[in-house]
Write a protein that holds these residues in place. Sequence first.
Motif, mmCIF file in Angstrom:
data_model
loop_
_atom_site.group_PDB
_atom_site.id
_atom_site.type_symbol
_atom_site.label_atom_id
_atom_site.label_comp_id
_atom_site.label_asym_id
_atom_site.label_seq_id
_atom_site.Cartn_x
_atom_site.Cartn_y
_atom_site.Cartn_z
ATOM 1 N N ALA A 134 -10.168 11.744 -2.995
ATOM 2 C CA ALA A 134 -9.965 10.031 -1.824
ATOM 3 C C ALA A 134 -11.226 9.528 -2.145
ATOM 4 O O ALA A 134 -10.812 8.147 -1.555
ATOM 5 C CB ALA A 134 -10.087 11.034 -1.190
ATOM 6 N N HIS A 135 -11.989 10.096 -2.295
ATOM 7 C CA HIS A 135 -13.563 8.518 -2.269
ATOM 8 C C HIS A 135 -13.831 8.697 -3.573
ATOM 9 O O HIS A 135 -14.861 9.215 -3.969
ATOM 10 C CB HIS A 135 -14.525 8.395 -1.053
ATOM 11 N N PRO A 136 -13.286 7.895 -4.530
ATOM 12 C CA PRO A 136 -13.672 8.752 -6.489
ATOM 13 C C PRO A 136 -14.698 8.203 -6.614
ATOM 14 O O PRO A 136 -15.306 8.044 -7.965
ATOM 15 C CB PRO A 136 -12.617 7.244 -6.923
ATOM 16 N N THR A 137 -15.521 7.149 -5.862
ATOM 17 C CA THR A 137 -17.077 6.956 -6.458
ATOM 18 C C THR A 137 -18.233 7.474 -5.338
ATOM 19 O O THR A 137 -17.470 7.101 -4.142
ATOM 20 C CB THR A 137 -17.060 5.320 -6.698
ATOM 21 N N CYS A 138 -19.255 6.714 -6.088
ATOM 22 C CA CYS A 138 -20.393 7.002 -4.981
ATOM 23 C C CYS A 138 -20.808 6.357 -4.411
ATOM 24 O O CYS A 138 -21.258 5.464 -5.351
ATOM 25 C CB CYS A 138 -21.456 8.448 -6.551
ATOM 26 N N PRO A 139 -21.363 6.128 -3.161
ATOM 27 C CA PRO A 139 -21.863 5.798 -2.404
ATOM 28 C C PRO A 139 -22.814 4.999 -2.503
ATOM 29 O O PRO A 139 -23.743 4.010 -2.757
ATOM 30 C CB PRO A 139 -21.831 5.751 -0.912
ATOM 31 N N ARG A 140 -23.750 5.640 -2.478
ATOM 32 C CA ARG A 140 -26.056 6.082 -3.030
ATOM 33 C C ARG A 140 -25.701 5.204 -4.245
ATOM 34 O O ARG A 140 -26.332 4.619 -4.650
ATOM 35 C CB ARG A 140 -25.980 7.772 -2.718
ATOM 36 N N LEU A 141 -24.714 5.858 -5.671
ATOM 37 C CA LEU A 141 -24.651 5.116 -7.066
ATOM 38 C C LEU A 141 -24.079 3.555 -7.012
ATOM 39 O O LEU A 141 -24.709 2.946 -7.881
ATOM 40 C CB LEU A 141 -24.213 5.608 -7.735
ATOM 41 N N SER A 142 -23.274 3.321 -6.189
ATOM 42 C CA SER A 142 -23.150 2.452 -5.638
ATOM 43 C C SER A 142 -23.407 1.252 -5.090
ATOM 44 O O SER A 142 -23.396 0.011 -5.256
ATOM 45 C CB SER A 142 -21.198 1.861 -5.070
ATOM 46 N N ASP A 143 -24.473 1.153 -4.253
ATOM 47 C CA ASP A 143 -25.069 0.961 -3.355
ATOM 48 C C ASP A 143 -26.041 -0.172 -4.464
ATOM 49 O O ASP A 143 -26.994 -0.687 -4.571
ATOM 50 C CB ASP A 143 -26.182 1.281 -2.596
ATOM 51 N N ALA A 144 -26.663 1.586 -5.668
ATOM 52 C CA ALA A 144 -27.640 0.954 -6.529
ATOM 53 C C ALA A 144 -27.299 -0.100 -7.765
ATOM 54 O O ALA A 144 -28.137 -1.603 -7.816
ATOM 55 C CB ALA A 144 -27.659 2.211 -7.191
#
Length: 294
Positions: A134-144
């Motif tokens: 449903a949320h296929p990417t990691c928010p922590r990693l995307s924020d970095a």
Amino acid sequence: MTEALKETMIAVIGGSGIYDIDGLEDARWQSVESPFDTPSDQILTGTLNGVKMAFLPRHGRGHVHTPSSVPYRANIDALKRLGVTDVISVSATGSFREEMAPGDFVIVDQFIDRTFAREKSFFGPGLVAHVSVAHPTCPRLSDACFTAATEAGIKVHKGGTYLAMEGPQFSTLAESKMYRESWGADVIGMTNMPEAKLAREAELCYASVAMVTDYDSWHPEHGEVDVTEIIATLTGNASKARDLVGRLPALLGATRAECAHGCDKALEFAILTAPDKRDPAMVAKLDAVAGRVL
């Protein structure tokens, strides 16, 4: 109790232009065997600012794989076997939005999967599993990635929907208009699916950095996709991508806690096949991907 930390290892999947990173120590190309076929190429490993790194040419050096022939399962399995914890996808895309111009980067957070000629799961008959994307990417990693791009002075857009098409041909005008106007996609590419789905099955944090090269075919002032223009834009984007990647170790650190968003626990309740009904050959094949729960 204090949460146990594990060693960070960042993997970058993308084109060869982003692997010439200044300061990469102990760099060497190494072969990694996978039961899911041969990976696209050897994997370049090293250490950057105290953080372990791995670089995998998605299409192989010299661009020998089409988007459909990329061995996505072997690639993700090989990275998992190396000890990778975080996967950064860097890929060229067309844009459906005027404001997402050629040369811009987009930190993708959603996908529409229109691919049909690829193996999309590590699991199957004999060992069935269902993970949520449903949320296929990691928010922590995307924020970095967003922070790294901003610090590098790159014009970057946070959030966007990536339409994954099979290829290798580009879109028809009718398709391009449909994806943009009816489906609400922001960028279009050929390689992030099933890569993102497989990373989730392998319990790896995954982020997607889309490098815009063109306006696909919908734009009335740009017409059809011009490969020569794409290559020229890609050359400029490669230096930006190297700068972005070079900033990630400082942002992610040499050690990390469990993912707060559950990426590294994606298989916790995903396997449905009863233990006594599981195919032993599949269990053995999935020793790296699903060894934690098997």
